[in-house]
Design a protein around this motif. Structure first.
Motif, short mmCIF file in Angstrom:
data_model
loop_
_atom_site.label_atom_id
_atom_site.label_comp_id
_atom_site.label_asym_id
_atom_site.label_seq_id
_atom_site.Cartn_x
_atom_site.Cartn_y
_atom_site.Cartn_z
N ARG A 102 -11.76 -39.93 -66.64
CA ARG A 102 -10.33 -40.15 -66.85
C ARG A 102 -9.53 -39.16 -66.02
O ARG A 102 -10.00 -38.09 -65.67
CB ARG A 102 -9.97 -40.04 -68.32
CG ARG A 102 -10.13 -38.65 -68.92
CD ARG A 102 -9.85 -38.68 -70.41
NE ARG A 102 -9.99 -37.37 -71.03
CZ ARG A 102 -9.92 -37.15 -72.34
NH1 ARG A 102 -9.72 -38.16 -73.18
NH2 ARG A 102 -10.06 -35.93 -72.81
N GLN A 103 -8.31 -39.57 -65.74
CA GLN A 103 -7.40 -38.72 -64.98
C GLN A 103 -6.02 -38.81 -65.58
O GLN A 103 -5.39 -39.88 -65.58
CB GLN A 103 -7.37 -39.11 -63.51
CG GLN A 103 -6.59 -38.15 -62.64
CD GLN A 103 -6.83 -38.37 -61.16
OE1 GLN A 103 -7.32 -39.42 -60.74
NE2 GLN A 103 -6.52 -37.37 -60.36
N ALA A 104 -5.55 -37.68 -66.08
CA ALA A 104 -4.21 -37.59 -66.64
C ALA A 104 -3.23 -37.20 -65.53
O ALA A 104 -3.65 -36.62 -64.51
CB ALA A 104 -4.18 -36.55 -67.75
N PRO A 105 -1.96 -37.49 -65.71
CA PRO A 105 -0.96 -37.16 -64.68
C PRO A 105 -1.00 -35.67 -64.33
O PRO A 105 -0.98 -34.82 -65.23
CB PRO A 105 0.36 -37.55 -65.33
CG PRO A 105 0.00 -38.59 -66.32
CD PRO A 105 -1.35 -38.22 -66.83
N GLY A 106 -1.08 -35.38 -63.05
CA GLY A 106 -1.06 -34.00 -62.60
C GLY A 106 -2.36 -33.24 -62.79
O GLY A 106 -2.41 -32.03 -62.51
N LYS A 107 -3.39 -33.93 -63.24
CA LYS A 107 -4.67 -33.28 -63.47
C LYS A 107 -5.77 -33.92 -62.64
O LYS A 107 -5.63 -35.05 -62.15
CB LYS A 107 -5.03 -33.34 -64.96
CG LYS A 107 -4.09 -32.57 -65.86
CD LYS A 107 -4.62 -32.51 -67.29
CE LYS A 107 -3.72 -31.69 -68.17
NZ LYS A 107 -4.24 -31.59 -69.56
N GLU A 108 -6.87 -33.21 -62.50
CA GLU A 108 -8.01 -33.75 -61.78
C GLU A 108 -8.77 -34.75 -62.66
O GLU A 108 -8.71 -34.68 -63.90
CB GLU A 108 -8.94 -32.63 -61.34
CG GLU A 108 -8.33 -31.72 -60.28
CD GLU A 108 -9.35 -30.78 -59.67
OE1 GLU A 108 -8.98 -30.08 -58.72
OE2 GLU A 108 -10.49 -30.76 -60.13
N GLU A 166 -3.31 -36.26 -76.11
CA GLU A 166 -3.95 -35.65 -74.93
C GLU A 166 -5.04 -36.53 -74.33
O GLU A 166 -5.59 -36.19 -73.27
CB GLU A 166 -4.51 -34.27 -75.27
CG GLU A 166 -5.39 -34.23 -76.50
CD GLU A 166 -4.62 -33.79 -77.74
OE1 GLU A 166 -3.47 -34.27 -77.96
OE2 GLU A 166 -5.18 -32.99 -78.51
N ASP A 167 -5.37 -37.65 -74.96
CA ASP A 167 -6.30 -38.61 -74.36
C ASP A 167 -5.60 -39.53 -73.37
O ASP A 167 -6.27 -40.30 -72.67
CB ASP A 167 -6.96 -39.46 -75.44
CG ASP A 167 -7.89 -38.67 -76.34
OD1 ASP A 167 -7.85 -38.90 -77.57
OD2 ASP A 167 -8.65 -37.83 -75.82
N THR A 168 -4.29 -39.46 -73.30
CA THR A 168 -3.53 -40.31 -72.38
C THR A 168 -3.98 -40.06 -70.94
O THR A 168 -3.96 -38.92 -70.46
CB THR A 168 -2.03 -40.04 -72.50
OG1 THR A 168 -1.60 -40.45 -73.81
CG2 THR A 168 -1.24 -40.81 -71.45
N ALA A 169 -4.40 -41.12 -70.27
CA ALA A 169 -4.94 -41.00 -68.92
C ALA A 169 -5.26 -42.40 -68.38
O ALA A 169 -5.26 -43.37 -69.14
CB ALA A 169 -6.20 -40.16 -68.91
N VAL A 170 -5.54 -42.44 -67.11
CA VAL A 170 -6.18 -43.62 -66.53
C VAL A 170 -7.69 -43.42 -66.67
O VAL A 170 -8.22 -42.39 -66.26
CB VAL A 170 -5.80 -43.82 -65.05
CG1 VAL A 170 -6.54 -45.03 -64.47
CG2 VAL A 170 -4.29 -44.01 -64.91
N PHE A 171 -8.35 -44.39 -67.26
CA PHE A 171 -9.79 -44.32 -67.47
C PHE A 171 -10.50 -45.16 -66.42
O PHE A 171 -10.13 -46.32 -66.18
CB PHE A 171 -10.13 -44.81 -68.88
CG PHE A 171 -9.88 -43.79 -69.94
CD1 PHE A 171 -8.59 -43.43 -70.30
CD2 PHE A 171 -10.94 -43.16 -70.60
CE1 PHE A 171 -8.35 -42.48 -71.28
CE2 PHE A 171 -10.71 -42.21 -71.58
CZ PHE A 171 -9.42 -41.87 -71.92
#
Length: 122
Positions: A38-44, A89-94
């Protein structure tokens, strides 16, 4: 041509559940380790879970252990991620990923899907 197509993402309230699916084609599915990142906004991009080729051994990131479950159906060329007790905090593109080997790093994986958005509201 290898294709990994994710589905099942969406908007859910904190504490809720979602089930992600990944349909694989164009590769000998049963011989590949499958994983979710997964990738959250602004994170790796980060490792979430993986399942081994033969014996279905499962490995999870500490942040999702006990809440998420990865599974695969080799007859259908599918991999799933059951997500329970979701947190904001699980919000992300999976992303679904396939590896001829195994590992926890993005670079260990040979093929990737386009991703599915998961948004958890508080």
């Amino acid at each position: 041509q290898v294709q990994l197509v994710e589905s099942g993402g969406g908007l859910v309230q904190a504490g809720g559940s979602l089930r992600l699916s990944c349909a694989a084609s164009g590769l000998p599915f049963s011989t590949y380790t499958m994983a979710w990142f997964r990738q959250a906004p602004g994170k790796e991009r980060e490792f979430v879970a993986r399942i081994s080729r033969t014996f279905g051994r499962k490995y999870y990131a500490d942040s999702v252990k006990g809440r998420f479950t990865i599974s695969r159906d080799n007859a259908k060329n599918m991999v799933y991620l059951e997500m329970n007790s979701l947190k904001p905090e699980d919000t992300a593109v999976f992303y679904c990923a396939a590896s001829a080997g195994a590992g926890y790093r993005s670079g260990d994986y040979d093929y990737w899907g386009q991703g599915t958005q998961v948004t958890v509201s508080s």
